[in-house]
Scaffold this active site. Sequence first.
Site, mmCIF file in Angstrom:
data_model
loop_
_atom_site.group_PDB
_atom_site.id
_atom_site.type_symbol
_atom_site.label_atom_id
_atom_site.label_comp_id
_atom_site.label_asym_id
_atom_site.label_seq_id
_atom_site.Cartn_x
_atom_site.Cartn_y
_atom_site.Cartn_z
ATOM 1 N N ARG A 222 -19.769 34.397 15.328
ATOM 2 C CA ARG A 222 -18.352 34.728 15.508
ATOM 3 C C ARG A 222 -18.168 36.134 16.046
ATOM 4 N NH1 ARG A 222 -16.482 32.545 10.567
ATOM 5 N NH2 ARG A 222 -16.643 34.672 9.833
ATOM 6 N N ASP B 135 1.105 43.821 29.788
ATOM 7 C CA ASP B 135 0.424 42.667 30.376
ATOM 8 C C ASP B 135 0.120 43.041 31.826
ATOM 9 O OD1 ASP B 135 -0.226 40.267 31.669
ATOM 10 O OD2 ASP B 135 1.117 39.076 30.407
ATOM 11 N N LYS C 255 -7.039 34.086 35.344
ATOM 12 C CA LYS C 255 -6.505 34.301 36.700
ATOM 13 C C LYS C 255 -7.550 34.969 37.594
ATOM 14 C CE LYS C 255 -2.905 32.596 34.650
ATOM 15 N NZ LYS C 255 -1.882 33.346 33.989
HETATM 16 C C1 LIG Z 1 -1.106 33.118 32.844
HETATM 17 C C2 LIG Z 1 -0.561 34.363 32.265
HETATM 18 C C3 LIG Z 1 -0.799 34.705 30.937
HETATM 19 C C4 LIG Z 1 -1.472 33.767 29.959
HETATM 20 O O1 LIG Z 1 -2.777 33.498 30.245
HETATM 21 P P1 LIG Z 1 -3.525 32.138 29.819
HETATM 22 O O2 LIG Z 1 -4.944 32.492 30.054
HETATM 23 O O3 LIG Z 1 -2.983 31.074 30.731
HETATM 24 O O4 LIG Z 1 -3.213 31.874 28.382
HETATM 25 C C5 LIG Z 1 -0.313 35.909 30.472
HETATM 26 N N1 LIG Z 1 0.378 36.728 31.271
HETATM 27 C C6 LIG Z 1 0.637 36.429 32.545
HETATM 28 C C7 LIG Z 1 1.423 37.392 33.376
HETATM 29 C C8 LIG Z 1 0.193 35.231 33.092
HETATM 30 O O5 LIG Z 1 0.498 34.919 34.348
#
Ligand SMILES: *Cc1c(COP(=O)(O)O)cnc(C)c1O
Length: 394
Positions: free
Chosen positions: A64, A189, A214
Amino acid sequence: MSGGGDDKHLRPATRLVRGGRRPEWTGPVVNPPVWRASTHLYATDAERQAAGHNNADGQFFYGRRGAPTQWALAEALTEIEPGAHGTVLYPSGVAAIAGVMLAVLKPGDRLLMSDNAYDPTRNMANGLLTRLGVATTFFDPRDIESFRTAVAGAKAVWLEAPGSLTFEMCDVPLLASIARESGAVTMIDNTWASPLGFAALEHGCDIVMMSLSKHVGGHSDLMMGSASAGKRWYTALRRVSHELGQVVSPDDAALAARGLRTMGVRLAAQTAAALKVAEWLESQPQVARVLCPLLPSDPGHGLWTRDFTGGCGLFSFVLASDDPQASARVADALALFGIGYSWGGFESLALPIRPEDYRSCMAGTGGAPALRLSIGLEDADDLIADLGQALARV
Ligand SMILES: *Cc1c(COP(=O)(O)O)cnc(C)c1O
């Protein structure tokens, strides 16, 4: 996993190639192999007890806490994030957002959230955080004067720049400095820019997260997230992640590390192609507006050129049509763009959007039909020709 740090003098492209490739983790091969491990065996019981007390990064203990595959990825991410002491990995970007929120907030706290934050981040504020007794106020991050008033007494601020779906820029260093003066923690973010495009911690943020699904993955075949911070907040993130039992699979960590090596060239190519497509869209009679800070005509372009060193292939455009079905008709007519969620892969995607469904105080597109594009690695002229034939049907 906190970073090795020997490469901090090297430029980002070089750090992307070298990050996390410690000989004790890679052995004789180039990338760290996949260490599938729950049990870590000890030579003696004294060694087992020492490992339990040591509780350090990069120490075998139990699956973990990861193994060299995950440690190498986390260390590489720390090396490309200026100002970071360490990085925690999560099974998705949304899990990373939850990990950050739970490390910072407690019952009775108030959170300020940028109104153009990613929709599931908003849902977390309205759902999980509300149930835990954390109240959220949504704010327009372009309205600095209102922010000065709203931040008083807030525990933390959540930013996203540019915002999801509509890509409004905001003055991150100014907002973060106002938050700091008021005693609030700034979380951001940074999925759109990645650390290659925006050094969030060096611009005043305390914690930076991104979805690795992404740009880092880059091939639309894995889900993962990360959060990086200086020592104080890294320690808090790590503790909560251990308490929640968050761990990522070594197979996915190996895929993410492989994607990371080419992220710089992919982002540069996708940014150049996105700018070309966005400029072309701007000149089309069927297009009312292009929402893309890469464009000199965009209201956020000045902040983007001031604070950012790169972009990506993700932006939106608004159709000059009052038919709410027009965006779906364009998406259906596209041959080279898939219709789907997520973005940042090698293949282009199109998504009809209704941002006003996810806003409390910002305008979205005012109900006008719009699409979000994720520009991949195809030839930009082929993408433009495809958009041309699709727009001709509106
Ligand atoms: C896709 C996305 C997320 C979340 O990511 P996941 O890996 O799909 O859970 C968070 N912030 C932004 C800006 C995103 O485009």
